[in-house]
Design an enzyme around this catalytic site. Structure first.
Site, mmCIF file in Angstrom:
data_model
loop_
_atom_site.group_PDB
_atom_site.id
_atom_site.type_symbol
_atom_site.label_atom_id
_atom_site.label_comp_id
_atom_site.label_asym_id
_atom_site.label_seq_id
_atom_site.Cartn_x
_atom_site.Cartn_y
_atom_site.Cartn_z
ATOM 1 N N ARG A 74 -41.325 41.002 -39.311
ATOM 2 C CA ARG A 74 -42.262 41.759 -39.481
ATOM 3 C C ARG A 74 -42.071 43.349 -39.198
ATOM 4 O O ARG A 74 -41.933 43.762 -37.910
ATOM 5 C CB ARG A 74 -43.794 41.484 -38.963
ATOM 6 N N HIS A 118 -48.623 51.073 -41.290
ATOM 7 C CA HIS A 118 -49.033 51.091 -39.802
ATOM 8 C C HIS A 118 -49.083 52.450 -39.248
ATOM 9 O O HIS A 118 -48.358 52.871 -38.591
ATOM 10 C CB HIS A 118 -47.766 50.315 -39.361
ATOM 11 N N GLU A 163 -54.423 46.999 -38.497
ATOM 12 C CA GLU A 163 -55.138 47.194 -37.370
ATOM 13 C C GLU A 163 -56.166 48.502 -38.378
ATOM 14 O O GLU A 163 -56.302 49.727 -37.375
ATOM 15 C CB GLU A 163 -54.667 47.727 -36.152
ATOM 16 N N ASN A 281 -54.179 40.163 -34.539
ATOM 17 C CA ASN A 281 -53.326 40.986 -33.527
ATOM 18 C C ASN A 281 -54.300 40.908 -32.384
ATOM 19 O O ASN A 281 -55.534 41.427 -32.447
ATOM 20 C CB ASN A 281 -53.113 42.530 -33.950
ATOM 21 N N TYR A 283 -54.678 41.223 -27.975
ATOM 22 C CA TYR A 283 -53.889 41.462 -26.673
ATOM 23 C C TYR A 283 -54.686 41.394 -25.193
ATOM 24 O O TYR A 283 -54.354 40.992 -24.317
ATOM 25 C CB TYR A 283 -53.899 43.012 -26.669
ATOM 26 N N GLU A 340 -49.212 40.038 -34.245
ATOM 27 C CA GLU A 340 -48.959 40.708 -32.725
ATOM 28 C C GLU A 340 -49.525 40.016 -31.813
ATOM 29 O O GLU A 340 -50.629 39.749 -31.759
ATOM 30 C CB GLU A 340 -49.640 42.204 -32.949
#
Length: 435
Positions: A74, A118, A163, A281, A283, A340
């Site tokens: 990606r 991005h 995002e 994504n 985290y 991600e």
């Protein structure tokens, strides 16, 4: 339940974070070029002028990917390489780079997955208002068509936006990322115009015969600091998780955007154009309390009872699992990809030449196990891309955080695979059926 046949293992990167070569082959300036060269914006004055020099070293980087045994890479396509001014005909030399990259990936048996945006908006478009202006959505659709015109015969998987909540919040509301605006809740038009751009881009890509299209959203499970803070957690959940998902999958905005004057009646049908997958994504979770003042209805509270990454982010794999369950319950989901997931630690090359990043191995192992649990419960997840292949330019933190499976010496551009590189390679090999 095991992994689906054809499950994709991969890595993810972004153009401005790794490519460098900001003045080569006709590339124009992006908002991140401007932002990173503005004193005080990026830690220690770092910028992406050189980054990882991927623009010149991509064959070496493909060899690293090949060594991992990944199925899919990606990457993102730099809008200012393709349209230096953000409008008009394509810059052929800019597209030539991605031609070479895609052909190199395919020759190595790696499927390319292209992200169209991005965060590197051409600066002339920002000068005209950026994502606060409706016209930028149409410009993005035009850019998407130009890229697909060149690459759709070889790139199967496309992601429109990465995002968009971060672009709206950090870029236009809070000012900590490019373009550095501090509009607070007046930044909401940037949410709508990105989503409109997404929908228009889906139509543009379909016009070039693309069959696999999605977008990658940032998600964070919202925890209330106390039972009385649940409304604050719900408000954050709406802002962070629902604002960019409800319109695409449900065809309507959550209450935050109801009856906004910049939304036209016909927009929702465009935004809700069916997609083929949703990128997740993830985290960390976020803890919230009721705001004591200011324009937002919540305040973020530190999570202190869990270990943290090098950036101080709490490591909570169970929150990842809970998030996947929440998405599966909340929506009639298309297939998911974990687009991600990763962590930063202060990795250094030891005296023996080894980068021992055991904390990263522990992080990835725990989160992949959480993903496998979700799959076992029936959540349709088709792939996992760790962030990131390389240490890189980490936005306002510059080159300090290291998220890569591969250590980069920014003075020499030498790549050194870390212990996590070998671990991920072995995991991928063990997950594939024998030949």
């Amino acid at each position: 339940m095991g992994l689906a046949e054809g499950f994709r293992w991969g890595v993810a990167t972004a153009a401005y974070q790794i490519e460098g070569a900001v003045d080569e082959d006709g590339r124009g300036p992006s908002t991140w070029d401007t932002f990173s060269h503005t004193p005080g914006r990026v830690r220690d004055g770092h910028n992406g002028d050189a980054a990882c020099d991927h623009y010149h070293r991509w064959p070496e980087d493909i060899a690293l990917m090949s060594g991992l045994g990944i199925d899919t890479y990606r990457f993102s396509i730099a809008w200012p390489r393709v349209q230096p001014s953000g409008i008009g005909r394509a810059n052929a030399r800019g597209l030539d780079f991605y031609d070479r990259l895609v052909d190199g990936l395919l020759a190595a048996g790696i499927a390319p997955a292209a992200t169209l945006y991005h965060w590197d908006l051409p600066q002339p478009l920002e000068d005209a208002g950026g994502w606060m202006e409706r016209d930028t959505a149409y410009r993005f659709a035009e850019f998407s068509y130009l890229v697909a015109e060149r690459l759709s015969d070889r790139v199967e998987m496309w992601i429109t936006l990465n995002e968009p909540v971060v672009v709206m919040a950090y870029g236009y509301a809070f000012g900590v990322y490019a373009p550095g605006k501090t509009l607070m809740l007046d930044a909401l038009p940037a949410a709508h115009h990105q989503l409109l751009g997404h929908g228009l881009a889906v139509h543009a890509l379909r016009g070039r015969g693309v069959r696999s299209i999605g977008l990658a959203n940032h998600y964070s499970l919202a925890w209330a600091a106390s039972p009385g803070d649940q409304p604050a957690a719900d408000a954050f959940d709406t802002f962070m998780n629902r604002l960019f998902t409800d319109p695409v999958l449900l065809g309507r905005y959550p209450g935050l955007m109801a009856d906004a004057p910049f939304i036209r009646a016909e927009d929702m049908a465009v935004i809700a154009t069916p997609i083929d997958f949703l990128g997740v994504n993830y985290y960390q979770p976020t803890r919230l309390k009721t705001a004591s003042g200011g324009p937002l209805p919540f305040e973020i509270v530190d999570i202190t009872e869990y270990p943290t990454t090098g950036m101080g982010w709490p490591i909570v794999p169970d929150a990842f699992l809970s998030l996947l369950r929440t998405l599966d319950t909340r929506y009639d989901l298309p297939p998911l990809y974990i687009t991600e997931n990763g962590c930063s630690f202060p990795d250094e090359i030891g005296p023996d030449g080894v980068v021992d990043d055991s904390p990263r191995i522990k992080f990835l192992d725990a989160h992949i196990r959480a993903m496998r649990t979700a799959i076992g419960e029936g959540v349709d997840i088709r792939g996992y891309f760790t962030w990131s292949l390389l240490d890189n330019f980490e936005w306002s933190e510059g080159y300090h955080p290291r998220f890569g499976l591969v250590h980069v010496d920014y003075e020499t551009q030498k790549r050194t695979p870390k212990k996590s590189y070998g671990w991920y390679r072995d995991l991928i090999a063990s997950s594939k059926p024998p030949l």
